[in-house]
Design a protein around this motif. Structure first.
Motif, PDB file in Angstrom:
ATOM      1  N   SER A   1     -13.625  37.579  38.125  1.00 26.28           N
ATOM      2  CA  SER A   1     -12.074  37.415  38.599  1.00 26.28           C
ATOM      3  C   SER A   1     -12.628  38.665  39.723  1.00 26.28           C
ATOM      4  O   SER A   1     -11.415  37.899  40.968  1.00 26.28           O
ATOM      5  CB  SER A   1     -11.130  38.658  37.262  1.00 26.28           C
ATOM      6  OG  SER A   1     -11.865  39.885  37.632  1.00 26.28           O
ATOM      7  N   SER A   2     -13.910  38.479  40.077  1.00 25.05           N
ATOM      8  CA  SER A   2     -13.474  39.671  41.540  1.00 25.05           C
ATOM      9  C   SER A   2     -14.045  38.103  42.366  1.00 25.05           C
ATOM     10  O   SER A   2     -13.767  38.689  43.789  1.00 25.05           O
ATOM     11  CB  SER A   2     -14.332  40.789  41.576  1.00 25.05           C
ATOM     12  OG  SER A   2     -16.057  40.309  41.220  1.00 25.05           O
ATOM     13  N   LEU A   3     -14.815  37.390  41.946  1.00 24.68           N
ATOM     14  CA  LEU A   3     -14.846  36.055  42.950  1.00 24.68           C
ATOM     15  C   LEU A   3     -16.284  36.459  43.482  1.00 24.68           C
ATOM     16  O   LEU A   3     -16.180  36.083  44.954  1.00 24.68           O
ATOM     17  CB  LEU A   3     -13.892  35.341  43.062  1.00 24.68           C
ATOM     18  CG  LEU A   3     -12.630  34.642  42.638  1.00 24.68           C
ATOM     19  CD1 LEU A   3     -11.630  33.725  43.878  1.00 24.68           C
ATOM     20  CD2 LEU A   3     -13.769  33.273  41.429  1.00 24.68           C
ATOM     21  N   SER A   4     -16.497  37.874  43.571  1.00 26.83           N
ATOM     22  CA  SER A   4     -17.228  37.887  44.329  1.00 26.83           C
ATOM     23  C   SER A   4     -19.024  37.400  44.186  1.00 26.83           C
ATOM     24  O   SER A   4     -18.691  37.437  45.734  1.00 26.83           O
ATOM     25  CB  SER A   4     -17.719  39.514  43.947  1.00 26.83           C
ATOM     26  OG  SER A   4     -17.184  40.380  43.928  1.00 26.83           O
ATOM     27  N   TYR A   5     -19.134  36.572  43.822  1.00 29.42           N
ATOM     28  CA  TYR A   5     -20.435  36.344  43.604  1.00 29.42           C
ATOM     29  C   TYR A   5     -20.290  34.949  43.982  1.00 29.42           C
ATOM     30  O   TYR A   5     -20.595  34.472  45.261  1.00 29.42           O
ATOM     31  CB  TYR A   5     -20.957  35.609  42.306  1.00 29.42           C
ATOM     32  CG  TYR A   5     -22.051  36.362  41.704  1.00 29.42           C
ATOM     33  CD1 TYR A   5     -23.298  36.201  42.254  1.00 29.42           C
ATOM     34  CD2 TYR A   5     -21.698  37.826  41.314  1.00 29.42           C
ATOM     35  CE1 TYR A   5     -24.591  38.033  41.553  1.00 29.42           C
ATOM     36  CE2 TYR A   5     -22.494  38.273  40.913  1.00 29.42           C
ATOM     37  CZ  TYR A   5     -23.690  37.912  40.907  1.00 29.42           C
ATOM     38  OH  TYR A   5     -24.586  39.525  40.326  1.00 29.42           O
ATOM     39  N   PRO A   6     -19.245  33.670  44.283  1.00 31.20           N
ATOM     40  CA  PRO A   6     -18.733  32.335  45.060  1.00 31.20           C
ATOM     41  C   PRO A   6     -18.924  32.978  46.866  1.00 31.20           C
ATOM     42  O   PRO A   6     -18.942  32.562  46.895  1.00 31.20           O
ATOM     43  CB  PRO A   6     -17.465  31.905  44.376  1.00 31.20           C
ATOM     44  CG  PRO A   6     -17.523  32.499  42.581  1.00 31.20           C
ATOM     45  CD  PRO A   6     -17.643  33.854  42.308  1.00 31.20           C
ATOM     46  N   VAL A   7     -17.734  33.761  46.428  1.00 34.42           N
ATOM     47  CA  VAL A   7     -17.692  34.565  47.536  1.00 34.42           C
ATOM     48  C   VAL A   7     -18.606  34.939  48.732  1.00 34.42           C
ATOM     49  O   VAL A   7     -19.028  34.328  49.748  1.00 34.42           O
ATOM     50  CB  VAL A   7     -16.723  35.936  48.314  1.00 34.42           C
ATOM     51  CG1 VAL A   7     -16.349  36.306  49.701  1.00 34.42           C
ATOM     52  CG2 VAL A   7     -15.255  35.077  47.302  1.00 34.42           C
ATOM     53  N   GLU A   8     -19.646  35.936  48.550  1.00 29.60           N
ATOM     54  CA  GLU A   8     -21.469  36.287  48.699  1.00 29.60           C
ATOM     55  C   GLU A   8     -22.261  34.829  48.902  1.00 29.60           C
ATOM     56  O   GLU A   8     -22.620  34.465  50.256  1.00 29.60           O
ATOM     57  CB  GLU A   8     -21.749  37.352  48.170  1.00 29.60           C
ATOM     58  CG  GLU A   8     -20.700  38.467  48.228  1.00 29.60           C
ATOM     59  CD  GLU A   8     -20.884  39.060  49.423  1.00 29.60           C
ATOM     60  OE1 GLU A   8     -21.996  38.517  50.049  1.00 29.60           O
ATOM     61  OE2 GLU A   8     -19.702  39.070  50.176  1.00 29.60           O
ATOM     62  N   ILE A   9     -21.910  34.049  47.927  1.00 24.98           N
ATOM     63  CA  ILE A   9     -22.663  33.120  47.848  1.00 24.98           C
ATOM     64  C   ILE A   9     -22.622  31.635  49.046  1.00 24.98           C
ATOM     65  O   ILE A   9     -22.968  31.243  49.884  1.00 24.98           O
ATOM     66  CB  ILE A   9     -22.563  31.659  46.736  1.00 24.98           C
ATOM     67  CG1 ILE A   9     -24.120  32.835  45.640  1.00 24.98           C
ATOM     68  CG2 ILE A   9     -23.677  30.643  46.698  1.00 24.98           C
ATOM     69  CD1 ILE A   9     -24.136  32.353  43.993  1.00 24.98           C
ATOM     70  N   GLY A  10     -21.215  31.771  49.260  1.00 23.31           N
ATOM     71  CA  GLY A  10     -20.490  31.233  49.988  1.00 23.31           C
ATOM     72  C   GLY A  10     -20.398  31.143  51.518  1.00 23.31           C
ATOM     73  O   GLY A  10     -21.079  30.817  53.231  1.00 23.31           O
ATOM     74  N   LYS A  11     -21.271  32.609  51.810  1.00 22.82           N
ATOM     75  CA  LYS A  11     -21.840  33.063  52.774  1.00 22.82           C
ATOM     76  C   LYS A  11     -22.676  32.722  53.615  1.00 22.82           C
ATOM     77  O   LYS A  11     -23.531  32.654  55.001  1.00 22.82           O
ATOM     78  CB  LYS A  11     -21.214  34.596  53.158  1.00 22.82           C
ATOM     79  CG  LYS A  11     -20.435  34.884  52.828  1.00 22.82           C
ATOM     80  CD  LYS A  11     -20.004  36.626  53.202  1.00 22.82           C
ATOM     81  CE  LYS A  11     -18.024  37.539  52.626  1.00 22.82           C
ATOM     82  NZ  LYS A  11     -18.765  38.828  52.711  1.00 22.82           N
ATOM     83  N   PHE A  12     -23.861  32.982  52.358  1.00 24.14           N
ATOM     84  CA  PHE A  12     -24.814  32.247  52.952  1.00 24.14           C
ATOM     85  C   PHE A  12     -25.294  30.958  52.834  1.00 24.14           C
ATOM     86  O   PHE A  12     -25.893  29.834  53.620  1.00 24.14           O
ATOM     87  CB  PHE A  12     -26.199  32.926  52.244  1.00 24.14           C
ATOM     88  CG  PHE A  12     -25.907  34.604  52.447  1.00 24.14           C
ATOM     89  CD1 PHE A  12     -26.459  35.067  53.341  1.00 24.14           C
ATOM     90  CD2 PHE A  12     -25.408  35.536  51.155  1.00 24.14           C
ATOM     91  CE1 PHE A  12     -26.348  36.638  53.425  1.00 24.14           C
ATOM     92  CE2 PHE A  12     -25.037  36.496  51.477  1.00 24.14           C
ATOM     93  CZ  PHE A  12     -26.113  37.144  52.879  1.00 24.14           C
ATOM     94  N   TYR A  13     -24.759  30.281  51.542  1.00 26.11           N
ATOM     95  CA  TYR A  13     -24.945  28.764  50.799  1.00 26.11           C
ATOM     96  C   TYR A  13     -23.935  28.082  51.071  1.00 26.11           C
ATOM     97  O   TYR A  13     -23.108  27.565  49.632  1.00 26.11           O
ATOM     98  CB  TYR A  13     -25.945  28.975  49.607  1.00 26.11           C
ATOM     99  CG  TYR A  13     -26.705  29.841  50.482  1.00 26.11           C
ATOM    100  CD1 TYR A  13     -28.625  28.918  50.859  1.00 26.11           C
ATOM    101  CD2 TYR A  13     -27.245  30.673  50.169  1.00 26.11           C
ATOM    102  CE1 TYR A  13     -28.963  30.343  50.714  1.00 26.11           C
ATOM    103  CE2 TYR A  13     -28.345  31.303  49.809  1.00 26.11           C
ATOM    104  CZ  TYR A  13     -29.807  31.108  50.663  1.00 26.11           C
ATOM    105  OH  TYR A  13     -30.785  31.234  50.233  1.00 26.11           O
ATOM    106  N   PRO A  14     -22.886  27.673  52.144  1.00 32.23           N
ATOM    107  CA  PRO A  14     -21.709  27.217  51.396  1.00 32.23           C
ATOM    108  C   PRO A  14     -21.167  25.203  51.053  1.00 32.23           C
ATOM    109  O   PRO A  14     -21.076  25.063  50.981  1.00 32.23           O
ATOM    110  CB  PRO A  14     -21.359  27.027  53.559  1.00 32.23           C
ATOM    111  CG  PRO A  14     -22.327  26.990  54.089  1.00 32.23           C
ATOM    112  CD  PRO A  14     -23.539  27.769  53.383  1.00 32.23           C
TER     113      PRO A  14
END
Length: 275
Positions: A130-143
């Motif tokens: 629910s925090s969406l931390s993984y999608p957000v962090e992955i998106g920073k490196f690999y959009p």
């Protein structure tokens, strides 16, 4: 400068961080370590951001009080819900050089290099999902990556009740993986976004395609910590090196020691730390 050195602190809401600590200690055995499990207030996964932040900060400050200059949040929920606030709001108030690192970023920095399909799966607790931390962090490196998440709320209780090897565990493990792969059959890398989940890895492999890469955080975090200390010699100099390991729990030390061996791979002796 020797009088200013101290152990590396490792914090988790309970036992799961021991799977990370195990890998760190194996890779960097020369350092001193203090592990703190907040077992009295586990689980963190279903608690609010504010509560997780308050609990995590309190335990981090305990580790600072014990002489730690560097603390690893070996807990995905704490890393997702508390790390950024601690780094941005609390650490600048400290007079001495102190750092707090998490377990999410090391994995997200790596995952894009391993996926051929650009479809990545994350298995985690409800709170981390629910925090969406993984999608957000992955998106920073690999959009260009597509990230699919699946919460597996029954997996932690299976491990903590030592039922993770039982036939009954298969139902819940298969259910979680089926739900993830239904979102995208092209997923070729799965991140185990909870530090309990490495104990389920053999069963997880039974229910995913053979060519699927499964990433456990422990070895990745240990490798990135070694790199961090090489790139920050001023912090490495503040970390004492006598090869010692100490364990603290906010719950019963007897209960902690009995369960901890499952995660750490050997017996431990802990001390109760009242909050």
């Amino acid at each position: 400068m020797a009088e200013h050195t101290g152990p590396i602190g490792i914090f988790d809401s309970g036992y799961g961080g021991l799977t990370v600590f195990k890998e760190i200690a194996a890779r960097l055995p020369q350092y001193d370590y203090i592990y703190l499990g907040d077992n009295a207030r586990v689980p963190y996964g279903n608690r609010s951001f504010e509560t997780v932040y308050q609990y995590t900060l309190e335990c981090v400050n305990h580790l600072f009080d014990k002489g730690c200059h560097l603390v690893i949040l070996a807990c995905n929920t704490a890393s997702a819900k508390a790390l950024r606030t601690i780094q941005q709001q609390d650490l600048p108030k400290k007079e001495e050089l102190r750092r707090v690192l998490g377990v999410i970023r090391p994995t997200t920095e790596l995952v894009g290099e391993l996926s051929l399909t650009k479809h990545v799966g994350v298995l985690a607790t409800t709170g981390t999902v629910s925090s969406l931390s993984y999608p957000v962090e992955i998106g920073k490196f690999y959009p260009d990556l597509s990230v699919f998440q699946q919460a597996c709320p029954m997996w932690v209780p299976l491990v903590e009740n030592n039922e993770h090897q039982s036939p009954g565990a298969d139902y819940f493990i298969k259910q979680g993986l089926d739900n993830l792969l239904e979102q995208s059959p092209d997923i070729d890398v799965i991140i185990l976004g909870c530090t309990h989940y490495p104990l389920l890895i053999n069963k997880i492999r039974e229910y995913v395609p053979e060519n699927t890469r499964i990433l456990s955080q422990g070895a990745i975090v240990a490798e990135r910590l070694e790199d961090y200390l090489l790139r920050h010699p001023e912090m490495a100099a503040r970390c004492s090196k006598n090869g010692s390991q100490s364990f603290f729990t906010t719950e019963s030390a007897t209960d902690f020691d009995r369960h901890a061996a499952i995660f750490f791979g050997k017996e431990v002796r802990s001390v109760h730390l009242p909050l």
